[in-house]
Every structure is written in structure tokens, then in C-alpha cells.
Design a protein around this motif. Structure first.
Motif, PDB file in Angstrom:
ATOM      1  N   TRP A 155      -0.369  -6.638  14.414  1.00 59.73           N
ATOM      2  CA  TRP A 155      -1.140  -5.392  14.624  1.00 59.73           C
ATOM      3  C   TRP A 155      -1.550  -4.723  12.951  1.00 59.73           C
ATOM      4  O   TRP A 155      -2.046  -3.763  12.712  1.00 59.73           O
ATOM      5  N   LYS A 156      -0.073  -5.203  12.073  1.00 61.40           N
ATOM      6  CA  LYS A 156       0.035  -4.089  10.979  1.00 61.40           C
ATOM      7  C   LYS A 156      -1.092  -4.594   9.815  1.00 61.40           C
ATOM      8  O   LYS A 156      -0.974  -3.870   8.599  1.00 61.40           O
ATOM      9  N   THR A 157      -1.163  -5.780  10.740  1.00 53.42           N
ATOM     10  CA  THR A 157      -2.977  -6.817   9.512  1.00 53.42           C
ATOM     11  C   THR A 157      -4.111  -5.870   9.699  1.00 53.42           C
ATOM     12  O   THR A 157      -4.358  -6.127   8.716  1.00 53.42           O
ATOM     13  N   TYR A 158      -4.530  -5.099  10.872  1.00 59.04           N
ATOM     14  CA  TYR A 158      -5.387  -4.190  10.982  1.00 59.04           C
ATOM     15  C   TYR A 158      -4.933  -2.806   9.980  1.00 59.04           C
ATOM     16  O   TYR A 158      -4.303  -2.258  10.013  1.00 59.04           O
ATOM     17  N   THR A 159      -6.279  -2.604   9.936  1.00 63.96           N
ATOM     18  CA  THR A 159      -6.851  -1.636   8.791  1.00 63.96           C
ATOM     19  C   THR A 159      -7.122  -0.374   9.087  1.00 63.96           C
ATOM     20  O   THR A 159      -7.022   0.675   8.619  1.00 63.96           O
ATOM     21  N   THR A 160      -8.340  -0.716  10.080  1.00 60.11           N
ATOM     22  CA  THR A 160      -9.130   0.681  10.426  1.00 60.11           C
ATOM     23  C   THR A 160      -8.570   0.462  12.135  1.00 60.11           C
ATOM     24  O   THR A 160      -8.985  -0.537  12.973  1.00 60.11           O
ATOM     25  N   TRP A 161      -8.657   1.407  12.640  1.00 59.09           N
ATOM     26  CA  TRP A 161      -8.754   2.190  13.882  1.00 59.09           C
ATOM     27  C   TRP A 161      -9.259   2.540  14.682  1.00 59.09           C
ATOM     28  O   TRP A 161      -9.714   3.880  14.620  1.00 59.09           O
ATOM     29  N   GLY A 162      -9.423   2.439  15.833  1.00 61.67           N
ATOM     30  CA  GLY A 162     -10.587   3.525  16.815  1.00 61.67           C
ATOM     31  C   GLY A 162      -9.537   4.015  17.432  1.00 61.67           C
ATOM     32  O   GLY A 162      -8.399   4.529  16.987  1.00 61.67           O
ATOM     33  N   GLN A 163     -10.076   5.212  18.280  1.00 59.91           N
ATOM     34  CA  GLN A 163      -8.828   6.676  18.840  1.00 59.91           C
ATOM     35  C   GLN A 163      -8.524   6.020  20.550  1.00 59.91           C
ATOM     36  O   GLN A 163      -7.243   6.523  20.527  1.00 59.91           O
ATOM     37  N   GLY A 164      -8.683   4.901  20.500  1.00 55.35           N
ATOM     38  CA  GLY A 164      -7.607   4.487  21.610  1.00 55.35           C
ATOM     39  C   GLY A 164      -8.974   5.194  22.630  1.00 55.35           C
ATOM     40  O   GLY A 164      -9.977   6.037  23.367  1.00 55.35           O
TER      41      GLY A 164
END
Length: 120
Positions: free
Chosen positions: A104-113
């Protein structure tokens, strides 16, 4: 920005489809991932897909039950979840990055869940 939706309460063995809509452009080099986090547990990898071609990877725990897909014209990634189990209960997050990875540390953009609850 990423906007996830589709979570809810479902009985064991049921199905849900999660959606993740990207408001900006998704470049061909991007990968889109789904992760989940249960209460008191660390965030864990679920599935990932390359935006440019239909290359996917899954966690062993969901292989054969979950399917990740993308709709390029709609800028949307889906997670079809079948044969759900109580242990699939978690907040599910969609994410974007440039490395085809389960970390998960390699992903830079995240949604709210979006919360998925599977009752036994």
C-alpha cells in the motif's frame, strides 16, 4: 481524486460490487488498487489492475471470489465481490499509483473508503 462507493451490509455468501470513480485523468502508466482495513488490523492488499492493459493481481484470500476490472471511458475501477465471508468485513479503499504492487505504501492517491459488513 478517487471516490469509492458500493459498500453495505450483506449476508455471508452474498455479493457486492464496489466502484471507484476518478475525477482526474488516469494516465496509462497508472495502476489502480483495492485495499481493505478491518478494525484493529493493518491495511491489506486485495487486488490491483494496470490501467493500460488488463493485467491483474489478487491477494490469496480473495482469489477466485473477487474480480477487479476497469471501464476506461467512465474512469472507473470496480471490485466485484462474490461468496463473501465474515472475514471480508472491512473498510475498502481504492487507490492509484505507478507501481504494480501489493504494497500500500507504493500507492499515492487514495479514496475515502467504503464499509463492507458481512454477517454470518
Amino acid at each position: 481524486q478517487l471516490q469509492a462507493s458500493g459498500g453495505g451490509l450483506v449476508q455471508s455468501a452474498g455479493s457486492l460490487r464496489l466502484s471507484c470513480v476518478a475525477s482526474g485523468r488516469i494516465y496509462s502508466s497508472y495502476v489502480m488498487g483495492w485495499f481493505r482495513q478491518a478494525p484493529g488490523k493493518e491495511r491489506e492488499f486485495v487486488a490491483t489492475i494496470r490501467w493500460s492493459r488488463d493485467s491483474t493481481a489478487y491477494a490469496d484470500s480473495v482469489k477466485g471470489r473477487f474480480t477487479i476490472s476497469r471501464d476506461k471511458p467512465k474512469n472507473t475501477v470496480y471490485l466485484q465481490m462474490n461468496s463473501l465471508k465474515p472475514e471480508d468485513t472491512a473498510v475498502y479503499y481504492c487507490s492509484a499509483g505507478i507501481q504494480f504492487s501489493s504494497d500500500w505504501k507504493t500507492y499515492t492517491t487514495w479514496g475515502q473508503g467504503t464499509l463492507v459488513t458481512v454477517s454470518s
